[in-house]
Scaffold this motif. Sequence first.
Motif, PDB file in Angstrom:
ATOM      1  N   GLU A 175      -8.703  11.971   2.401  1.00 34.43           N
ATOM      2  CA  GLU A 175      -8.836  10.357   1.682  1.00 34.43           C
ATOM      3  C   GLU A 175     -10.431  10.402   1.258  1.00 34.43           C
ATOM      4  O   GLU A 175     -10.493   9.838   0.271  1.00 34.43           O
ATOM      5  N   LEU A 183     -17.303  13.577   6.601  1.00 35.62           N
ATOM      6  CA  LEU A 183     -17.232  12.423   7.015  1.00 35.62           C
ATOM      7  C   LEU A 183     -18.006  11.289   6.454  1.00 35.62           C
ATOM      8  O   LEU A 183     -17.727  10.166   6.360  1.00 35.62           O
ATOM      9  N   TYR A 232      -3.632  10.400  12.632  1.00 35.39           N
ATOM     10  CA  TYR A 232      -4.719  10.463  13.735  1.00 35.39           C
ATOM     11  C   TYR A 232      -4.497   9.740  14.835  1.00 35.39           C
ATOM     12  O   TYR A 232      -5.047  10.164  15.991  1.00 35.39           O
ATOM     13  N   ALA A 233      -3.695   8.651  14.780  1.00 34.68           N
ATOM     14  CA  ALA A 233      -3.403   7.863  15.880  1.00 34.68           C
ATOM     15  C   ALA A 233      -2.478   8.282  16.869  1.00 34.68           C
ATOM     16  O   ALA A 233      -2.209   7.866  18.013  1.00 34.68           O
ATOM     17  N   GLN A 247     -11.497  19.841   6.213  1.00 42.48           N
ATOM     18  CA  GLN A 247     -10.558  20.513   7.291  1.00 42.48           C
ATOM     19  C   GLN A 247      -9.336  19.661   7.481  1.00 42.48           C
ATOM     20  O   GLN A 247      -9.456  18.449   6.876  1.00 42.48           O
ATOM     21  N   ALA A 248      -8.360  19.925   7.816  1.00 43.58           N
ATOM     22  CA  ALA A 248      -7.200  19.070   8.218  1.00 43.58           C
ATOM     23  C   ALA A 248      -7.203  18.803   9.399  1.00 43.58           C
ATOM     24  O   ALA A 248      -7.594  19.827  10.118  1.00 43.58           O
ATOM     25  N   ILE A 249      -6.795  17.711   9.885  1.00 41.98           N
ATOM     26  CA  ILE A 249      -6.871  17.340  11.239  1.00 41.98           C
ATOM     27  C   ILE A 249      -5.531  17.812  12.103  1.00 41.98           C
ATOM     28  O   ILE A 249      -5.363  17.596  13.327  1.00 41.98           O
ATOM     29  N   ASP A 293      -6.898  21.909  12.080  1.00 45.63           N
ATOM     30  CA  ASP A 293      -8.217  22.106  12.044  1.00 45.63           C
ATOM     31  C   ASP A 293      -8.952  23.320  11.382  1.00 45.63           C
ATOM     32  O   ASP A 293     -10.009  24.086  11.753  1.00 45.63           O
ATOM     33  N   PRO A 313      -7.513  12.584   6.747  1.00 45.02           N
ATOM     34  CA  PRO A 313      -8.479  11.585   6.720  1.00 45.02           C
ATOM     35  C   PRO A 313      -9.821  12.130   5.714  1.00 45.02           C
ATOM     36  O   PRO A 313     -10.252  11.469   5.024  1.00 45.02           O
ATOM     37  N   PHE A 314      -9.838  13.569   5.816  1.00 41.95           N
ATOM     38  CA  PHE A 314     -10.883  14.218   5.379  1.00 41.95           C
ATOM     39  C   PHE A 314     -10.513  14.092   3.692  1.00 41.95           C
ATOM     40  O   PHE A 314     -11.325  13.983   2.667  1.00 41.95           O
TER      41      PHE A 314
END
Lengths: 98, 267
Positions: free
Chosen positions: B54, B196, B29-30, B134-136, B139, B51-52
């Motif tokens: 996780e 989230l 994500y960063a 969703q996946a980042i 999306d 992250p979703f």
Amino acid sequence: MSPLRPRVVALYKQLLYIGREYPLGYEYFRDRLKKAFIKKRDLTDSAEIEKAIKHGEFVYKELEMLWFLRKYRAMRRNYVDEEQDAKIRALLQEYEKL
Amino acid sequence: MYARRGFVLAVSSEMSLRVLVPVKRVVDYAVKIRVVGGKVDTANVKHSMNPFDEIAVEEAVRLKEKKTAAEVIALTVGPAKSQETLRTALAMGADNAVHIEVPEGQEIQPLQVAKLLRAYVEKEKPGLVILGKQAIDDDAGQTGQLLAGLLNWPQATFASKIEFADAAKKILVTREIDGGLETVEAPLPAIVTADLRLNEPRYATLPNIMKAKKKPLTKITPADLGVDITPSIDVLSVSEPPKRVGGKKVESVDELVDKLKNEAGVI
């Protein structure tokens, strides 16, 4: 050799691991970490060592929190609509009152 | 006597729930995404678990800790490197992992992932599947819904809370919808996708990562499941968002009006 030594080594390894993503770079983090441990190398009293370990564990927890917040904020920035979020928060608060 | 009673409790119906958590390895994500040659640059870029996903893993692990679930299975579809993601899931508390390996560079789209998942679910029969909503990276936000459609299972998407009722035979899911919250009820087996607000995922610590290396990881191929993974959607182009144009200072009101009229075209 102090029986606390394995714990100190484990703590050092864990801190190194969590420092991989330090904002100022891993090198910066590793240098600081090493210095912090070297500073306490002469401790012999087990109570003192225990205190130092506790401090290290505290720093570890703080870093964990820092990473969590960083990710959480980035995710919120990209995926949360503020207006929608405000509505849901208000609803949740009302729920709690019931 | 007591030991025997404990045993009976352990095999009661609510302990037999197996939870499947599909996870995806994505660009971290960063990382600032760069487009090179009409493709997102993924070479030498840091990757991590979506992250979703996780959040989905955390929820499944919490169900296990509450003894609602008996087993948590993490699954991923991806190249050899995706194993890192499975190790993270195992370090967070999943019991075992399944790696459906595809060649490096092979693109897999939501429909194909959903078909692979269906084949796996039909074989292993988990009682609950929790996915990230969703996946980042792309999306798309489709896999959970497609899987529910293919299996003809109930789905509760965008979950912000999961509760169990009826001796863990039913779930009550609070969903985030436009302008509010909605609670839906579904019999198990069911599909849930995580939003989230569902929970705050734990950090995979070093000792747990080391322990995760000893947990079972099964490798299979799409062919083992009899699924064709040829993409069904053509990607026409990939481009970076437009660069932000710097502001300008104007000397007078007249100049401002002129620019608004002729340059910005807003009045």
